[in-house]
Enzyme design. Structure first.
Site, PDB file in Angstrom:
ATOM      1  N   GLY A  74      42.039  37.065  38.582  1.00 44.44           N
ATOM      2  CA  GLY A  74      42.068  36.536  37.322  1.00 44.44           C
ATOM      3  C   GLY A  74      43.935  35.950  37.282  1.00 44.44           C
ATOM      4  CB  SER A  75      47.031  37.894  38.410  1.00 41.65           C
ATOM      5  OG  SER A  75      46.518  39.186  37.793  1.00 41.65           O
ATOM      6  CG  ASN A 154      43.970  42.435  27.819  1.00 43.51           C
ATOM      7  OD1 ASN A 154      44.334  41.329  27.248  1.00 43.51           O
ATOM      8  ND2 ASN A 154      44.725  43.122  28.520  1.00 43.51           N
ATOM      9  CD  GLN A 182      39.158  42.085  29.279  1.00 39.30           C
ATOM     10  OE1 GLN A 182      37.934  42.691  28.747  1.00 39.30           O
ATOM     11  NE2 GLN A 182      39.917  42.699  30.030  1.00 39.30           N
ATOM     12  CB  ALA A 203      34.045  38.792  40.347  1.00 41.31           C
ATOM     13  CG  HIS A 204      37.959  43.330  38.583  1.00 45.18           C
ATOM     14  ND1 HIS A 204      38.673  43.959  37.917  1.00 45.18           N
ATOM     15  CD2 HIS A 204      38.929  42.087  38.549  1.00 45.18           C
ATOM     16  CE1 HIS A 204      40.051  43.645  37.604  1.00 45.18           C
ATOM     17  NE2 HIS A 204      39.995  42.393  37.847  1.00 45.18           N
ATOM     18  CB  CYS A 328      50.209  45.882  33.178  1.00 43.19           C
ATOM     19  SG  CYS A 328      48.504  44.981  33.369  1.00 43.19           S
TER      20      CYS A 328
END
Ligand SMILES: *Cc1c(COP(=O)(O)O)cnc(C)c1O
Length: 396
Positions: A74-75, A154, A182, A203-204, A328
């Protein structure tokens, strides 16, 4: 027995990988390991597997397979969208619009762009975490090239009015990117109908493996590469493909989509039960909206007079995995930028707890959490000088 109990309520941080997903991935490590760029027949299977994953993604978000580009998560997709659009379109303008509540993958990429000649407007949000369409319209100038607004937050679960934003951007010929990390696999998304030009997923966050994501890029959009090198992904994202990861992403998005409506309904009910139960604790507030504008699995509350970090430690001792602020920022003493943006003062934002539910969450889990949390909060308040002060002096 109780010591072995483990209740995972941090699905927004990451999910486990579904066994059916892992099963489809395994052959691509051990047998079908050929480099898709090679010409011998061993690599034919890997090429086909990537094509199938691309088709599965395209079907779920309603785009063409040729508009799907695999990334390392995603990042990376977020960074590619922002930097790629900014640098490729700077002849048209140097202004970007985003929000104050984005993930750090967006915010830190924006700060990087600001150090490199771009100007960024960070839209405020209301007390539920929503942007105002009026603010968006007012922020647009003739230098604006990109609007990047997350699909769903998120931390507090707020879902933005994506279709309205898409329509405004299309009309003004400004590219519209949404960080949908999300939302994919949890909300129904149609990039054509919603007029989305670029969309990030990982995906995660929907029961696939970590380290693989997608950037959807609408056909004909001018964007620079982020990762330079070989000709993979039609020359747009270099590096030997993470075949097993890509296969896993494809399988996971297909499974998530098959179950989407049923799971959405089930989770919304559990979420509301959990919210209502937690709000029974005195001096507790819900962060984020209620009802359909909130992610089905998201709960975020603030307990006054205590620290989110200390709640997490005591919950962990009771087998509950939860989060406070965003992953984070934990470890830092700053309260969440999202909670500050919805107008909470520092001392209240510090007492936040995020519980995110997923497909292994049961009603018994919710009941157990509702049994544990009030006593943990009570215990911490009894040790808190703020609570002591409040009992003596009241709210001053
Ligand atoms: C998790 C997350 C990301 C980052 O995705 P990674 O795959 O961990 O790089 C970006 N945006 C949002 C909204 C997220 O929840």
């Amino acid at each position: 027995m109780e010591n072995n109990k483990r209740i995972y309520m941090d699905y927004a941080a990451t999910t486990y990988t579904k066994p059916e997903v892992l099963e489809e991935m395994i052959p691509y490590f051990t047998q079908e390991f050929g480099n898709p760029s090679s010409i011998y027949s061993l690599s034919r299977g890997t090429k086909k597997a990537i094509d199938l994953a691309r088709e599965r993604v395209a079907k779920v978000i309603n785009c063409e397979p040729a508009e799907v580009f695999f990334t390392g998560g995603g990042s990376e997709a977020d960074n590619w969208a922002l930097k790629g659009i900014a640098f490729a379109n700077k002849h048209r303008g140097n202004h970007i619009i985003t929000t104050k509540i984005e993930h750090h993958a967006i915010l830190h990429a924006c700060e990087f762009l600001e150090r490199n000649g771009f100007e960024v407007t960070y839209l405020p949000v209301d007390e539920e975490g929503k942007i105002s369409i009026e603010d968006l319209k007012n922020a647009i100038t003739d230098k604006t090239i990109l609007v990047s607004i997350m699909y769903a937050n998120n931390e507090i679960g707020t879902i933005q009015p994506i279709k309205e934003i898409g329509e405004i951007c299309r009309e003004k010929r400004i590219f519209f990117h949404t960080d949908a990390v999300q939302a994919v696999g949890h909300e129904k998304i149609d990039v054509k109908d919603m007029k989305i030009d670029l969309l990030s997923m990982a995906a995660h966050k929907f029961y696939g493996p970590k380290g693989v994501g997608v950037l959807y890029i609408r056909k004909g959009i001018r964007i620079d590469n982020l990762v330079h090198g070989g000709g993979q992904e039609r020359g747009r994202r270099a590096g030997t493909e993470n075949i097993a990861g890509i296969v896993g992403l494809g399988k996971a998005i297909e499974l998530a989509n098959e179950n989407l409506e049923k799971e959405h309904e089930r989770l919304s009910k559990l979420r509301d039960k959990l919210i209502n139960g937690l709000l029974q604790v005195p001096y507790t507030r819900l962060n984020g909206p209620t009802g359909k504008d909130r992610l089905a699995g998201n709960v975020n509350v603030c307990f006054r007079f205590i620290e989110g970090e200390s709640i997490l430690l005591l919950l962990d001792a009771k087998g509950i995995c939860a989060s406070s602020g965003s992953a984070c920022t934990s470890g830092s003493l700053n309260p969440s930028h999202v909670l500050l943006a919805i107008g909470l003062p520092h001392e209240i934002a510090h007492g936040s707890l995020r519980l995110t539910l997923g497909d292994r969450t049961t009603e018994e889990d919710v009941d157990y959490v509702l049994e544990v949390v009030p006593s943990v909060v009570q215990r911490l308040r009894e040790m808190s000088p703020l609570w002591d002060d409040f009992l003596k002096k009241g709210d001053k």
